[in-house]
Write a protein that holds these residues in place. Structure first.
Motif, short mmCIF file in Angstrom:
data_model
loop_
_atom_site.label_atom_id
_atom_site.label_comp_id
_atom_site.label_asym_id
_atom_site.label_seq_id
_atom_site.Cartn_x
_atom_site.Cartn_y
_atom_site.Cartn_z
N PHE A 288 0.84 -1.20 0.00
CA PHE A 288 0.00 0.00 0.00
C PHE A 288 0.87 1.25 0.00
N ILE A 289 0.29 2.34 -0.50
CA ILE A 289 0.94 3.65 -0.54
C ILE A 289 0.07 4.61 0.26
N VAL A 290 0.67 5.32 1.18
CA VAL A 290 -0.09 6.13 2.13
C VAL A 290 -0.94 7.20 1.45
N SER A 291 -0.46 7.74 0.33
CA SER A 291 -1.22 8.82 -0.32
C SER A 291 -2.59 8.37 -0.80
N ASP A 292 -2.77 7.06 -1.00
CA ASP A 292 -4.09 6.55 -1.39
C ASP A 292 -5.11 6.69 -0.25
N PHE A 293 -4.63 6.97 0.95
CA PHE A 293 -5.51 7.00 2.12
C PHE A 293 -5.61 8.38 2.76
N TYR A 294 -5.04 9.40 2.13
CA TYR A 294 -5.04 10.72 2.76
C TYR A 294 -6.45 11.29 2.97
N HIS A 295 -7.44 10.79 2.22
CA HIS A 295 -8.81 11.25 2.44
C HIS A 295 -9.31 10.87 3.83
N LEU A 296 -8.61 9.93 4.49
CA LEU A 296 -9.00 9.50 5.83
C LEU A 296 -8.30 10.31 6.93
N TYR A 297 -7.55 11.34 6.55
CA TYR A 297 -6.77 12.09 7.55
C TYR A 297 -7.65 12.65 8.68
N PRO A 298 -8.83 13.24 8.40
CA PRO A 298 -9.67 13.72 9.51
C PRO A 298 -10.08 12.59 10.47
N LYS A 299 -10.41 11.44 9.91
CA LYS A 299 -10.78 10.28 10.73
C LYS A 299 -9.60 9.81 11.59
N PHE A 300 -8.42 9.85 10.99
CA PHE A 300 -7.18 9.50 11.70
C PHE A 300 -6.96 10.44 12.90
N LEU A 301 -7.13 11.74 12.68
CA LEU A 301 -6.93 12.71 13.77
C LEU A 301 -7.94 12.50 14.90
N GLU A 302 -9.16 12.10 14.54
CA GLU A 302 -10.19 11.84 15.57
C GLU A 302 -9.77 10.73 16.52
N LEU A 303 -9.00 9.78 16.02
CA LEU A 303 -8.49 8.69 16.87
C LEU A 303 -7.25 9.13 17.64
N VAL A 304 -6.32 9.79 16.94
CA VAL A 304 -4.98 10.01 17.50
C VAL A 304 -4.91 11.19 18.47
N ILE A 305 -5.54 12.31 18.13
CA ILE A 305 -5.42 13.50 18.99
C ILE A 305 -5.93 13.21 20.41
N PRO A 306 -7.14 12.64 20.59
CA PRO A 306 -7.58 12.34 21.97
C PRO A 306 -6.68 11.31 22.65
#
Length: 349
Positions: A288-306
């Motif tokens: 996999f290549i990470v740039s294929d998943f950048y549309h999930l960045y807001p969802k990622f932040l919802e998990l990681v920031i808290p």
């Protein structure tokens, strides 16, 4: 023409002098050059931003870009004689793009230099500034998204599964292990020194870890830590490690192939003998290549920031000071010199 009274400043740059197709690159394959730049986006450059670079990210994929790539890849070779580029954190100095203004903080693709003019489609605006800005080279940037996408999207983990992470103390591996623990998995990592192994178990919460350099038989080592086999393998190493893992995967196991750092400097890739196990064990192995998943960045932040603010996730960084230190910092990735995420500080403001 730009106005003559606009400030002109020095712009130090890291330049690739020549391609290195085989073997470990040397610092002398790169050089520090000095040019000058006007602190204004040139007239006629629509939708562009001028960045003052604060931090640069050293990442293993950059090794392949130091080769003259004959076959197309997801990322191009560096241009010899021109500044190298990669992920970093910067501050907007000037902008002709309506969504960016002077003073905005961003992370994304930028030059290995003090100042860069670039297109914002390669950038993410930094909204959370109450965490260390350096985290946007790792935990909250490309490596963090890589760990998230590879583990959750590619591997589709379930609570209680057995997870193995190679190169586990690196920028990506340390997060994969912590994501797996948050989900309730059993997690083992491997690394290349006693210090890194202790980091995995003492600070990052892995259930166990081992020094692969001290293991004569990787198959035996994996059987010791995974007597019931491996459900998920997060692949960062390749070669002999992958061969041993295939022997120890469970039926319907998943392998997310993020990288194969043991192979990047080889003239010929090491052979993998145990691929037939993919058939009998019904293993799914996916690159996999990470740039294929950048549309999930807001969802990622919802998990990681808290999780970060609650102390459920920690992150280890290895910091080099000054643009002059960037070539050595990058090459240190391939000799295991760094402990945690390797980044370079260009400016503190």
């Amino acid at each position: 023409m730009a106005e003559s009274n606009e400030q002109v400043v020095r712009n130090k740059q890291v330049v690739l002098k020549k391609y290195v197709n085989v073997g470990l690159p040397k610092e002398s394959d790169m050089e520090i050059r000095e040019s000058s730049i006007q602190l204004k986006v040139p007239e006629g450059c629509k939708d562009s931003v001028l960045l003052k670079n604060l931090y640069l990210s050293c990442d293993p994929y950059m090794r392949s870009r130091m080769k003259k790539l004959e076959t197309p890849s997801y990322v191009d070779s560096f241009q010899t004689g021109s500044p190298m580029n990669g992920y970093g954190v910067g501050k907007v100095v000037d902008s002709t793009h309506p969504d960016y203004k002077k003073g905005d903080l961003v992370w994304g693709f930028t030059g290995w230099e003090e100042y860069t003019i670039t297109a914002p489609f390669l950038l993410f605006k930094i909204e959370h500034t109450d965490v260390p800005l350096t985290y946007y080279t790792g935990l909250l940037g490309m490596p963090g998204m890589t760990a998230y996408a590879g583990f959750f999207e590619v591997c589709k983990p379930k609570k209680g599964e057995y997870v193995y992470v190679s190169a586990a103390s690196g920028a990506v591996g340390q997060l994969v292990g912590q994501f797996a623990k948050l989900l309730g998995c059993y997690v083992v990592g491997s690394a290349g020194s006693k210090e890194k192994v202790e980091l995995l178990t003492n600070k990052l919460g892995f259930d166990a870890a081992f020094n692969y350099k001290e293991e004569q038989d990787l198959d035996a080592a994996l059987k010791r830590y995974f007597p019931e086999g491996i459900d998920i393998y997060f692949e960062n190493v390749g070669g002999k490690m992958l061969d041993a893992v295939l022997l120890n995967m469970r039926i319907h196991g998943r392998i997310a192939v993020c990288g194969m750092i043991s192979q990047y400097n080889n003239e010929r890739p090491d052979p993998v003998h145990n691929l037939m196990y993919i058939v009998g064990k019904r293993i799914r192995m996916e690159g996999f290549i990470v740039s294929d998943f950048y549309h999930l960045y807001p969802k990622f932040l919802e998990l990681v920031i808290p999780s970060l603010k609650e102390g459920k996730i920690t992150y280890v960084e290895d910091t080099a000071e000054g643009l002059e230190s960037a070539p050595a910092a990058l090459l240190g990735l391939f000799t295991g010199r760094n402990v945690g995420k390797q980044l370079v500080v260009i400016s503190h403001d």
